[in-house]
Motif scaffolding. Structure first.
Motif, PDB file in Angstrom:
ATOM      1  N   ARG A  99      15.551  20.648  44.929  1.00 42.19           N
ATOM      2  CA  ARG A  99      15.079  19.377  45.622  1.00 42.19           C
ATOM      3  C   ARG A  99      14.694  19.539  47.039  1.00 42.19           C
ATOM      4  O   ARG A  99      13.837  18.863  47.674  1.00 42.19           O
ATOM      5  CB  ARG A  99      16.183  18.074  45.447  1.00 42.19           C
ATOM      6  N   GLY A 100      15.423  20.447  47.913  1.00 47.72           N
ATOM      7  CA  GLY A 100      15.265  20.654  49.248  1.00 47.72           C
ATOM      8  C   GLY A 100      14.058  21.425  49.418  1.00 47.72           C
ATOM      9  O   GLY A 100      13.195  21.073  50.174  1.00 47.72           O
ATOM     10  N   VAL A 101      13.420  22.486  48.603  1.00 48.94           N
ATOM     11  CA  VAL A 101      12.186  22.930  48.497  1.00 48.94           C
ATOM     12  C   VAL A 101      11.200  22.023  48.186  1.00 48.94           C
ATOM     13  O   VAL A 101      10.076  21.886  49.016  1.00 48.94           O
ATOM     14  CB  VAL A 101      12.084  24.159  47.382  1.00 48.94           C
ATOM     15  N   ALA A 102      11.179  20.960  47.294  1.00 45.05           N
ATOM     16  CA  ALA A 102      10.394  19.968  47.050  1.00 45.05           C
ATOM     17  C   ALA A 102      10.114  19.027  48.273  1.00 45.05           C
ATOM     18  O   ALA A 102       9.017  18.784  48.621  1.00 45.05           O
ATOM     19  CB  ALA A 102      10.683  18.996  45.730  1.00 45.05           C
ATOM     20  N   LEU A 103      11.303  18.857  48.923  1.00 43.60           N
ATOM     21  CA  LEU A 103      11.316  17.797  50.121  1.00 43.60           C
ATOM     22  C   LEU A 103      10.395  18.369  51.165  1.00 43.60           C
ATOM     23  O   LEU A 103       9.749  17.713  51.816  1.00 43.60           O
ATOM     24  CB  LEU A 103      12.777  17.665  50.411  1.00 43.60           C
ATOM     25  N   LEU A 104      10.707  19.791  51.429  1.00 43.76           N
ATOM     26  CA  LEU A 104      10.393  20.359  52.554  1.00 43.76           C
ATOM     27  C   LEU A 104       8.987  21.253  52.252  1.00 43.76           C
ATOM     28  O   LEU A 104       8.140  21.447  53.141  1.00 43.76           O
ATOM     29  CB  LEU A 104      11.046  21.381  52.972  1.00 43.76           C
ATOM     30  N   ARG A 105       8.527  21.154  51.154  1.00 41.40           N
ATOM     31  CA  ARG A 105       7.369  21.849  50.608  1.00 41.40           C
ATOM     32  C   ARG A 105       7.126  23.143  51.112  1.00 41.40           C
ATOM     33  O   ARG A 105       6.345  23.738  51.547  1.00 41.40           O
ATOM     34  CB  ARG A 105       5.985  21.113  51.049  1.00 41.40           C
ATOM     35  N   GLU A 106       8.474  23.685  51.241  1.00 43.18           N
ATOM     36  CA  GLU A 106       8.626  25.222  51.719  1.00 43.18           C
ATOM     37  C   GLU A 106       9.372  26.153  51.015  1.00 43.18           C
ATOM     38  O   GLU A 106      10.490  25.486  50.587  1.00 43.18           O
ATOM     39  CB  GLU A 106       9.013  25.155  53.284  1.00 43.18           C
ATOM     40  N   LEU A 107       8.685  27.106  50.630  1.00 45.94           N
ATOM     41  CA  LEU A 107       9.764  28.116  49.815  1.00 45.94           C
ATOM     42  C   LEU A 107       9.933  29.298  50.674  1.00 45.94           C
ATOM     43  O   LEU A 107       8.578  30.277  50.546  1.00 45.94           O
ATOM     44  CB  LEU A 107       9.072  28.536  48.399  1.00 45.94           C
ATOM     45  N   THR A 108      10.857  29.644  51.075  1.00 42.08           N
ATOM     46  CA  THR A 108      10.964  30.993  51.970  1.00 42.08           C
ATOM     47  C   THR A 108      11.402  31.873  51.052  1.00 42.08           C
ATOM     48  O   THR A 108      11.849  31.884  49.843  1.00 42.08           O
ATOM     49  CB  THR A 108      12.055  30.675  52.921  1.00 42.08           C
ATOM     50  N   GLY A 109      11.252  33.273  51.498  1.00 40.66           N
ATOM     51  CA  GLY A 109      11.783  34.449  50.663  1.00 40.66           C
ATOM     52  C   GLY A 109      13.386  34.293  50.398  1.00 40.66           C
ATOM     53  O   GLY A 109      13.625  34.714  49.138  1.00 40.66           O
ATOM     54  N   ARG A 110      13.999  33.597  51.188  1.00 40.26           N
ATOM     55  CA  ARG A 110      15.467  33.703  51.134  1.00 40.26           C
ATOM     56  C   ARG A 110      15.692  32.364  50.068  1.00 40.26           C
ATOM     57  O   ARG A 110      16.409  32.720  49.322  1.00 40.26           O
ATOM     58  CB  ARG A 110      16.004  33.194  52.547  1.00 40.26           C
ATOM     59  N   SER A 111      14.988  31.334  50.021  1.00 40.22           N
ATOM     60  CA  SER A 111      15.273  30.210  48.907  1.00 40.22           C
ATOM     61  C   SER A 111      14.688  30.869  47.586  1.00 40.22           C
ATOM     62  O   SER A 111      15.341  30.585  46.700  1.00 40.22           O
ATOM     63  CB  SER A 111      14.762  28.871  49.146  1.00 40.22           C
ATOM     64  N   ARG A 112      13.688  31.858  47.687  1.00 40.05           N
ATOM     65  CA  ARG A 112      13.338  32.028  46.255  1.00 40.05           C
ATOM     66  C   ARG A 112      14.332  33.117  45.779  1.00 40.05           C
ATOM     67  O   ARG A 112      14.454  32.781  44.538  1.00 40.05           O
ATOM     68  CB  ARG A 112      11.813  32.867  46.752  1.00 40.05           C
ATOM     69  N   ASP A 113      14.671  34.124  46.438  1.00 36.57           N
ATOM     70  CA  ASP A 113      15.716  35.101  46.029  1.00 36.57           C
ATOM     71  C   ASP A 113      17.047  34.069  45.484  1.00 36.57           C
ATOM     72  O   ASP A 113      17.809  34.417  44.562  1.00 36.57           O
ATOM     73  CB  ASP A 113      16.305  35.974  46.899  1.00 36.57           C
ATOM     74  N   TYR A 114      17.331  33.112  46.260  1.00 35.06           N
ATOM     75  CA  TYR A 114      18.451  32.136  45.952  1.00 35.06           C
ATOM     76  C   TYR A 114      18.380  31.666  44.466  1.00 35.06           C
ATOM     77  O   TYR A 114      18.931  31.550  43.445  1.00 35.06           O
ATOM     78  CB  TYR A 114      18.672  30.936  46.747  1.00 35.06           C
ATOM     79  N   ILE A 115      17.220  31.126  44.332  1.00 39.45           N
ATOM     80  CA  ILE A 115      16.609  30.359  42.934  1.00 39.45           C
ATOM     81  C   ILE A 115      16.703  31.408  42.018  1.00 39.45           C
ATOM     82  O   ILE A 115      17.487  31.143  40.864  1.00 39.45           O
ATOM     83  CB  ILE A 115      15.373  29.759  43.157  1.00 39.45           C
ATOM     84  N   VAL A 116      15.951  32.379  42.223  1.00 38.25           N
ATOM     85  CA  VAL A 116      15.920  33.562  40.820  1.00 38.25           C
ATOM     86  C   VAL A 116      17.036  34.145  40.615  1.00 38.25           C
ATOM     87  O   VAL A 116      17.342  34.582  39.544  1.00 38.25           O
ATOM     88  CB  VAL A 116      14.951  34.397  41.433  1.00 38.25           C
ATOM     89  N   SER A 117      18.041  34.226  41.682  1.00 36.87           N
ATOM     90  CA  SER A 117      19.587  34.751  41.242  1.00 36.87           C
ATOM     91  C   SER A 117      20.095  34.210  40.156  1.00 36.87           C
ATOM     92  O   SER A 117      21.077  34.720  39.313  1.00 36.87           O
ATOM     93  CB  SER A 117      20.352  34.665  42.634  1.00 36.87           C
ATOM     94  N   HIS A 118      19.759  32.933  39.820  1.00 37.02           N
ATOM     95  CA  HIS A 118      20.545  31.915  38.689  1.00 37.02           C
ATOM     96  C   HIS A 118      20.214  32.866  37.400  1.00 37.02           C
ATOM     97  O   HIS A 118      21.153  32.765  36.401  1.00 37.02           O
ATOM     98  CB  HIS A 118      19.895  30.575  38.929  1.00 37.02           C
ATOM     99  N   GLY A 119      19.299  33.642  37.261  1.00 38.66           N
ATOM    100  CA  GLY A 119      18.865  34.395  35.884  1.00 38.66           C
ATOM    101  C   GLY A 119      20.218  35.318  35.549  1.00 38.66           C
ATOM    102  O   GLY A 119      20.691  35.161  34.376  1.00 38.66           O
ATOM    103  N   GLU A 120      20.356  36.095  36.403  1.00 35.11           N
ATOM    104  CA  GLU A 120      21.180  37.015  36.121  1.00 35.11           C
ATOM    105  C   GLU A 120      22.712  36.556  36.226  1.00 35.11           C
ATOM    106  O   GLU A 120      23.926  36.729  35.420  1.00 35.11           O
ATOM    107  CB  GLU A 120      21.121  38.129  37.073  1.00 35.11           C
ATOM    108  N   MET A 121      22.913  35.449  37.145  1.00 37.26           N
ATOM    109  CA  MET A 121      24.342  34.741  37.235  1.00 37.26           C
ATOM    110  C   MET A 121      24.640  34.138  35.925  1.00 37.26           C
ATOM    111  O   MET A 121      25.657  34.260  35.301  1.00 37.26           O
ATOM    112  CB  MET A 121      24.121  33.648  38.361  1.00 37.26           C
ATOM    113  N   LEU A 122      23.663  33.471  35.231  1.00 42.12           N
ATOM    114  CA  LEU A 122      24.105  32.878  33.880  1.00 42.12           C
ATOM    115  C   LEU A 122      24.135  34.002  32.687  1.00 42.12           C
ATOM    116  O   LEU A 122      24.960  33.703  32.305  1.00 42.12           O
ATOM    117  CB  LEU A 122      22.754  31.890  33.492  1.00 42.12           C
ATOM    118  N   SER A 123      23.268  34.863  32.701  1.00 40.95           N
ATOM    119  CA  SER A 123      23.461  35.670  31.727  1.00 40.95           C
ATOM    120  C   SER A 123      24.758  36.629  31.655  1.00 40.95           C
ATOM    121  O   SER A 123      25.447  36.810  30.868  1.00 40.95           O
ATOM    122  CB  SER A 123      22.203  36.809  31.382  1.00 40.95           C
TER     123      SER A 123
END
Ligand code: ASP
Ligand code: MG
Length: 453
Positions: A99-123
């Motif tokens: 929601r934050g990314v969509a609101l700001l229309r900004e995707l930093t390396g930091r937020s990308r890593d945060y988002i992508v970390s969910h794949g391994e967190m779930l498995s």
């Protein structure tokens, strides 16, 4: 203690996860294990696409998250796990961040890593719950909690030395509870989540292996080891029973996609053997990567153990505009490349010229660098070139290997454009046109890997 790393296909659905659990249980009968898992296959790509969709608002990221949740939920149901909502809880903060990314229309390396970390967190959470439900107590540990400390280069973070002190005090109680650590993930000193580069779970396994002084690092994947050539291009390719760290590093670097190239480094430093094994054919001995091996007779005793080929490279040829290269000429050339952030792979030099390859993604950057390079050199940029690399420990001792290689290339009707040999003398790398590459690869495999030793 051994580290067992399972790739995306080994945790790709309920059936695969069950097989993986069986393999862990089998290993656990002989001693303690630390498990490392990738995200379920395809999930990292999906998360990256969701992050991008949020930034561009091209698609509703939250409905994409629903699909992602459904995919993980289906696996949990297939495994008959309880308390699925708790297991999938990390998805809630994923929604907030999107929601934050969509609101700001900004995707930093930091937020990308945060988002992508969910794949391994779930498995990791699902795998730990599955083992526990089957009677083997296990707990999921996220990379940052496991003591993997990195710098802030999001997307391809570098591991900091603090890691070696932190891991042994973070991953404890191994004798009673099996740790299931997320691959691919680390954290900065400030608590930011980072990722170690695509395919980085192998690297995580090696980092944990070194940090915990494992006796073996096992990379469980969906092929039975490292092959003598890409089996899609060479039907008769065979699994290599044994390779040295050096050989494996050369092969991983030049495109044998089985293990991540960085995996070798922590294993070499700690002297821990690495084994590549197949979850779907677990009794196959796979490939063992060790400090030394003796290339005696037999298939693995040949001068050339394996051949890789990598298409679509650029070749940059530079000739000094003076007859003799002035002092610092090469340094000037590399300064220009560095300023344009161009990374080169293979290099061959003479007194007044240098020739190097780079991946096709650097084409635009090289085009921009060309005017500057032309101030110090006659420059030529060629596209559509393949790098072929013959690797084998036996090359060092066996005279005439280069002769055999280039005779075979000639017989295949191809023209060698650039040759380079590493200082370790276990690889010979050269360049041919893309359209000649498959033919040359087959000819070389027949002559050097299958032919008489
Ligand atoms: N899940 C990550 C990727 O797809 C890391 C890995 O699988 O090794 O790149
Ligand atoms: Mg992988």
């Amino acid at each position: 203690m051994i580290v067992m790393k399972f790739g995306g296909t080994s945790v790709g659905n309920a059936d695969a996860m069950r097989r993986t659990a069986e393999l862990i249980e089998r290993a656990r009968r002989t001693g303690p294990v630390v498990v490392v898992v990738s995200a379920m296959s395809g999930i990292t790509d999906k998360l990256l696409a969701i992050a991008e969709a949020a930034r561009t608002r091209s698609e509703d990221p939250l409905s994409l998250v629903d699909a992602l949740r459904a995919h993980h939920e289906a696996a949990c149901r297939g495994l008959e796990l309880d308390e699925v909502d708790d297991l999938l809880a990390p998805i809630d903060d994923l929604r907030d961040v999107l929601r934050g990314v969509a609101l700001l229309r900004e995707l930093t390396g930091r937020s990308r890593d945060y988002i992508v970390s969910h794949g391994e967190m779930l498995s990791a959470r699902i795998m730990a719950a599955l083992l526990t439900a089957r009677g083997l107590p296990a707990r999921a540990i996220d990379g940052w909690d496991a003591g993997i400390v990195t710098d802030e280069s999001h997307g391809a973070a570098a591991v900091l030395p603090e890691t070696w002190r932190r891991i042994p005090v973070s991953v404890t109680g191994i004798d009673s509870v099996v740790p299931v650590v997320t691959g691919f993930l680390g954290g900065t000193e400030d608590g930011e989540r980072t990722t170690l580069g695509r395919g980085g779970s192998d690297y995580s396994a090696a980092i944990l292996g070194r940090g915990l002084s494992a006796s073996e690092i096992q990379i469980w994947t969906d092929v039975s080891g490292i092959l003598s050539a890409d089996p899609r291009l060479v039907k008769s390719a065979v699994v290599l029973p044994e390779l040295t760290f050096e050989e494996a590093a050369e092969l991983a670097y030049f495109g044998a996609k089985v293990i991540h190239p960085k995996t070798i480094e922590p294993a070499v430093i700690a002297g821990i053997p690495v084994r590549v094994l197949n979850t779907f054919e677990p009794d196959h001995p796979g490939t063992r990567i060790v400090r030394t091996r003796t290339p005696a007779g037999g298939a693995e005793g040949r001068a050339v153990a394996a051949i890789t080929s990598k298409k679509k490279n650029l070749v940059l040829s530079l000739e000094s505009t003076r007859m003799l290269a002035a002092e610092g000429w090469l340094a000037t050339v590399f300064d220009i490349l560095k300023a344009h952030r161009i990374s080169v792979d293979t290099i061959a030099t003479s007194e007044v010229s240098v020739c190097m390859t780079a991946e096709a993604r650097y084409e635009a950057a090289l085009a921009r660098a060309l005017p500057e390079l032309e101030r110090v050199a006659r420059a030529k940029l060629t596209t559509g070139r393949s790098i072929l690399c013959c690797v084998g420990l036996g090359m060092r001792e066996r005279p005439g290997t280069a002769g055999r290689i280039f005779a075979a290339v000639g017989l295949a009707g191809a023209n060698v454009e650039m040759i380079s040999m590493g200082a370790s003398a276990i690889n010979i790398t050269f360049v041919v046109k893309d359209e000649e590459a498959d033919r040359v690869l087959s000819a070389l495999h027949t002559e050097l890997v299958q032919g008489p030793a």
